[in-house]
Scaffold this active site. Structure first.
Site, PDB file in Angstrom:
ATOM      1  N   TYR A 147       6.733   7.166  17.766  1.00 36.38           N
ATOM      2  CA  TYR A 147       6.873   7.248  16.302  1.00 36.38           C
ATOM      3  C   TYR A 147       8.048   8.179  15.963  1.00 36.38           C
ATOM      4  CZ  TYR A 147       5.856   8.132  11.390  1.00 36.38           C
ATOM      5  OH  TYR A 147       5.964   8.234  10.017  1.00 36.38           O
TER       6      TYR A 147
ATOM      7  N   LYS B 255      11.648   7.256  14.134  1.00 41.01           N
ATOM      8  CA  LYS B 255      12.091   7.901  12.888  1.00 41.01           C
ATOM      9  C   LYS B 255      13.459   8.559  13.085  1.00 41.01           C
ATOM     10  CE  LYS B 255       9.219   6.116  10.586  1.00 41.01           C
ATOM     11  NZ  LYS B 255       9.458   5.338   9.370  1.00 41.01           N
TER      12      LYS B 255
ATOM     13  N   SER C  29      11.244  10.121   8.418  1.00 39.83           N
ATOM     14  CA  SER C  29      10.192  11.147   8.411  1.00 39.83           C
ATOM     15  C   SER C  29      10.757  12.416   9.029  1.00 39.83           C
ATOM     16  CB  SER C  29       9.014  10.654   9.254  1.00 39.83           C
ATOM     17  OG  SER C  29       8.144  11.726   9.547  1.00 39.83           O
TER      18      SER C  29
ATOM     19  N   SER D  74       0.844  -1.200   0.000  1.00 35.79           N
ATOM     20  CA  SER D  74       0.000   0.000   0.000  1.00 35.79           C
ATOM     21  C   SER D  74       0.875   1.243   0.000  1.00 35.79           C
ATOM     22  CB  SER D  74      -0.916   0.012   1.235  1.00 35.79           C
ATOM     23  OG  SER D  74      -0.132   0.220   2.393  1.00 35.79           O
TER      24      SER D  74
ATOM     25  N   SER E  66      -1.884   8.696   2.911  1.00 38.59           N
ATOM     26  CA  SER E  66      -1.839   7.229   2.938  1.00 38.59           C
ATOM     27  C   SER E  66      -2.624   6.748   4.153  1.00 38.59           C
ATOM     28  CB  SER E  66      -0.392   6.754   3.044  1.00 38.59           C
ATOM     29  OG  SER E  66       0.079   6.991   4.360  1.00 38.59           O
TER      30      SER E  66
ATOM     31  N   ILE F 256       3.105   4.499  -0.022  1.00 32.46           N
ATOM     32  CA  ILE F 256       4.380   4.899  -0.632  1.00 32.46           C
ATOM     33  C   ILE F 256       5.147   3.678  -1.138  1.00 32.46           C
ATOM     34  CG2 ILE F 256       6.601   5.991  -0.110  1.00 32.46           C
ATOM     35  CD1 ILE F 256       4.983   7.510   2.181  1.00 32.46           C
TER      36      ILE F 256
HETATM   37  N1  LIG Z   1       2.318   9.100   5.103  1.00 29.15           N
HETATM   38  C1  LIG Z   1       3.119  10.061   5.510  1.00 29.15           C
HETATM   39  O1  LIG Z   1       2.726  11.237   5.573  1.00 29.15           O
HETATM   40  C2  LIG Z   1       4.532   9.741   5.900  1.00 29.15           C
HETATM   41  C3  LIG Z   1       5.367  10.811   6.257  1.00 29.15           C
HETATM   42  C4  LIG Z   1       6.670  10.523   6.613  1.00 29.15           C
HETATM   43  C5  LIG Z   1       7.136   9.228   6.609  1.00 29.15           C
HETATM   44  N2  LIG Z   1       6.305   8.201   6.271  1.00 29.15           N
HETATM   45  C6  LIG Z   1       6.847   6.834   6.278  1.00 29.15           C
HETATM   46  O2  LIG Z   1       6.583   6.203   5.037  1.00 29.15           O
HETATM   47  C7  LIG Z   1       6.547   4.792   5.220  1.00 29.15           C
HETATM   48  C8  LIG Z   1       5.358   4.228   4.463  1.00 29.15           C
HETATM   49  O3  LIG Z   1       4.176   4.727   5.046  1.00 29.15           O
HETATM   50  P1  LIG Z   1       2.828   4.998   4.223  1.00 29.15           P
HETATM   51  O4  LIG Z   1       2.498   6.421   4.443  1.00 29.15           O
HETATM   52  O5  LIG Z   1       2.911   4.480   2.851  1.00 29.15           O
HETATM   53  O6  LIG Z   1       1.796   4.158   5.129  1.00 29.15           O
HETATM   54  P2  LIG Z   1       0.910   2.869   4.833  1.00 29.15           P
HETATM   55  O7  LIG Z   1       0.113   3.037   3.584  1.00 29.15           O
HETATM   56  O8  LIG Z   1       0.204   2.615   6.116  1.00 29.15           O
HETATM   57  O9  LIG Z   1       1.986   1.724   4.537  1.00 29.15           O
HETATM   58  C9  LIG Z   1       2.691   1.111   5.567  1.00 29.15           C
HETATM   59  C10 LIG Z   1       3.085  -0.269   5.071  1.00 29.15           C
HETATM   60  O10 LIG Z   1       3.834  -0.907   6.113  1.00 29.15           O
HETATM   61  C11 LIG Z   1       3.306  -2.202   6.291  1.00 29.15           C
HETATM   62  N3  LIG Z   1       3.531  -2.731   7.632  1.00 29.15           N
HETATM   63  C12 LIG Z   1       2.988  -2.289   8.794  1.00 29.15           C
HETATM   64  N4  LIG Z   1       3.381  -3.088   9.806  1.00 29.15           N
HETATM   65  C13 LIG Z   1       4.180  -4.048   9.260  1.00 29.15           C
HETATM   66  C14 LIG Z   1       4.866  -5.159   9.788  1.00 29.15           C
HETATM   67  N5  LIG Z   1       4.799  -5.476  11.093  1.00 29.15           N
HETATM   68  N6  LIG Z   1       5.592  -5.928   8.951  1.00 29.15           N
HETATM   69  C15 LIG Z   1       5.646  -5.645   7.632  1.00 29.15           C
HETATM   70  N7  LIG Z   1       4.998  -4.622   7.064  1.00 29.15           N
HETATM   71  C16 LIG Z   1       4.270  -3.821   7.885  1.00 29.15           C
HETATM   72  C17 LIG Z   1       1.822  -2.046   6.006  1.00 29.15           C
HETATM   73  O11 LIG Z   1       1.241  -3.321   5.772  1.00 29.15           O
HETATM   74  P3  LIG Z   1      -0.329  -3.595   6.089  1.00 29.15           P
HETATM   75  O12 LIG Z   1      -1.084  -3.057   4.920  1.00 29.15           O
HETATM   76  O13 LIG Z   1      -0.371  -5.080   6.210  1.00 29.15           O
HETATM   77  O14 LIG Z   1      -0.648  -2.881   7.360  1.00 29.15           O
HETATM   78  C18 LIG Z   1       1.871  -1.161   4.782  1.00 29.15           C
HETATM   79  O15 LIG Z   1       2.142  -1.922   3.636  1.00 29.15           O
HETATM   80  C19 LIG Z   1       6.508   4.562   6.730  1.00 29.15           C
HETATM   81  O16 LIG Z   1       7.788   4.151   7.159  1.00 29.15           O
HETATM   82  C20 LIG Z   1       6.193   5.932   7.299  1.00 29.15           C
HETATM   83  O17 LIG Z   1       6.718   6.107   8.587  1.00 29.15           O
HETATM   84  C21 LIG Z   1       5.026   8.432   5.895  1.00 29.15           C
END
Ligand SMILES: NC(=O)c1ccc[n+]([C@@H]2O[C@H](COP(=O)([O-])OP(=O)(O)OC[C@H]3O[C@@H](n4cnc5c(N)ncnc54)[C@H](OP(=O)(O)O)[C@@H]3O)[C@@H](O)[C@H]2O)c1
Length: 377
Positions: A197, A201, A170, A46, A232, A48
């Site tokens: 969190y 990070k 992040s 899902s 996301s 990013i």
């Molecule tokens: N969104 C933002 O604004 C933002 C900003 C800064 C940094 N980030 C970073 O970007 C990265 C991706 O986040 P996203 O925004 O794309 O969020 P997301 O859509 O919630 O994606 C997170 C992914 O991590 C997986 N995951 C969660 N727990 C896990 C585990 N125990 N083992 C393996 N996979 C696991 C989830 O799988 P499931 O679908 O099975 O839960 C999902 O595929 C993260 O590291 C986040 O900290 C995001």
């Protein structure tokens, strides 16, 4: 009427400012085929991670989606094969909350895949949800699991050098403060979750820094990447159902699409010429300076030692492993020194009067190279 028009104009102007400064991401601009290369993207079902995996697949890489749910992982692999036209997109099971699962993934991967050129630690959580663990789940998923995975996959990364490790961090790292006496304490309540969190990070940024030092000269380089504020499921999935209809449209308006969020991780994985910046933090496809806590080398080394212990990799000084005690992994550890390397972390950089490396010249050169010759669709 005039006041109404003025108000609407001001609102539109404000949105345009927000859009161009916050929402719209610069394209990574990296071109070139990845045919014959293998990439692992964690949490690629899902957000990013899925968009990052898609771009790698479009460039011809063999892409392993390392996801905790077989159903969601297989579905994403199917989507990505369809969208990219690349059949080399496969799912492999990885639950970063379980050290046993990380080891099982590494064993399966090393046994079946001859190469690893790009490892992208993208998976992350912002909350424990309903899970109640006896350890810090946010640190486990966001840092300790990726730390262990990196160790276990290092033989492949080294044999495929030049290769890269990207840790998706992040801007929240700026609020992080690592308390080494309580690193692995369980997290309870949303306030502690927000703090944990940010801490995890910060751990990402320090890990990339220390890993770069440990791997200097090996041809494996590593980077911490901030994707920007992205629309996301990361935070939205924890909202109460009644709030979602109100916040989702707002999030769509003011946050980046996941494809935009993938640009900086892709830049770190693909951009030629950034190797001297190994260990650095990138946002909006630029290297960025980080606050003192995120460039504290003794803290980075202390975190490394504590993480080894929490990952069951050997004796550390700060915490006891709370789960799944593992035998020492002498193979992985033998390839990484535990003593402080003497060489400077980033070679070829002069230091500015404040003691910080003067990155401006090198960044300028890289920006020229990074001029987009190909826009991502
Ligand atoms: N969104 C933002 O604004 C933002 C900003 C800064 C940094 N980030 C970073 O970007 C990265 C991706 O986040 P996203 O925004 O794309 O969020 P997301 O859509 O919630 O994606 C997170 C992914 O991590 C997986 N995951 C969660 N727990 C896990 C585990 N125990 N083992 C393996 N996979 C696991 C989830 O799988 P499931 O679908 O099975 O839960 C999902 O595929 C993260 O590291 C986040 O900290 C995001």
């Amino acid at each position: 009427m005039e006041a109404l028009l003025l108000g609407a104009g001001l609102l539109l102007g404000a949105y345009v400012l927000v859009y161009y400064n916050l929402v719209k991401a610069p394209p990574c601009g990296c071109i070139g085929s990845l045919r014959g290369r293998t990439a692992v993207v964690t949490g690629a079902n899902s957000g990013i991670g899925k968009m990052t995996a898609l771009e790698l697949a479009r460039r011809g890489a063999r892409v392993v989606l390392a996801c905790r749910s077989r159903e969601r992982g297989e579905a994403a692999a199917f989507d990505l094969r369809q969208e990219s036209g690349n059949n080399e997109v496969i799912f492999m099971a990885l639950d970063l909350a379980s050290l046993a699962s990380v080891r099982a993934f590494a064993t399966a991967f090393l046994g079946s895949e001859p190469r690893l050129d790009i490892l992208i630690h993208n998976a992350g959580i912002s909350s424990c949800g309903r899970r109640k663990e006896t350890f810090n789940l946010l640190l486990r998923v966001n840092h300790i699991g990726p730390f262990l995975l990196t160790h276990l996959l290092l033989p492949h990364l080294k044999s495929c050098a030049p290769s890269r490790v990207v840790v998706v961090s992040s801007a929240a790292h700026q609020r992080g403060r690592l308390d080494f006496t309580r690193l692995n304490r369980p997290v309870v309540g949303w306030r502690q979750e927000l703090r944990a969190y940010a801490d995890s990070k910060l751990a990402n940024v320090l890990f990339a820094r220390e890993l770069a030092t440990q791997l200097e000269g090996s041809g494996v380089t590593c980077y911490a990447a901030h994707p920007g504020p992205v629309n996301s499921e990361l935070f939205l999935r924890h909202l109460p159902g009644w709030l979602r209809p109100m916040l989702c449209p707002l999030a769509w308006l003011v946050l980046r699409a996941p494809q935009g969020g993938a640009q900086t991780p892709l830049y770190c994985a693909l951009q030629e010429g950034i190797e001297p910046l190994s260990g650095r933090y990138f946002a909006n496809c630029h290297v960025e300076e980080v606050p003192p806590a995120a460039r504290d080398d003794p803290a980075a080394h202390r975190l490394w030692e504590a993480s080894k212990k929490l990952a069951g990799l050997g004796p550390g000084k700060d915490e006891d492993p709370d789960e799944e005690p593992q035998p020492e992994d002498s193979g992985a550890l033998s390839s990484l020194s535990t003593s402080r390397p003497k060489k400077p972390r980033v070679s070829g950089l002069s230091h500015a009067p404040g003691g910080l490396p003067d990155l401006s010249k090198l960044t300028q050169q890289i920006q020229v190279k990074a001029e987009p010759t190909h826009q991502l669709s």
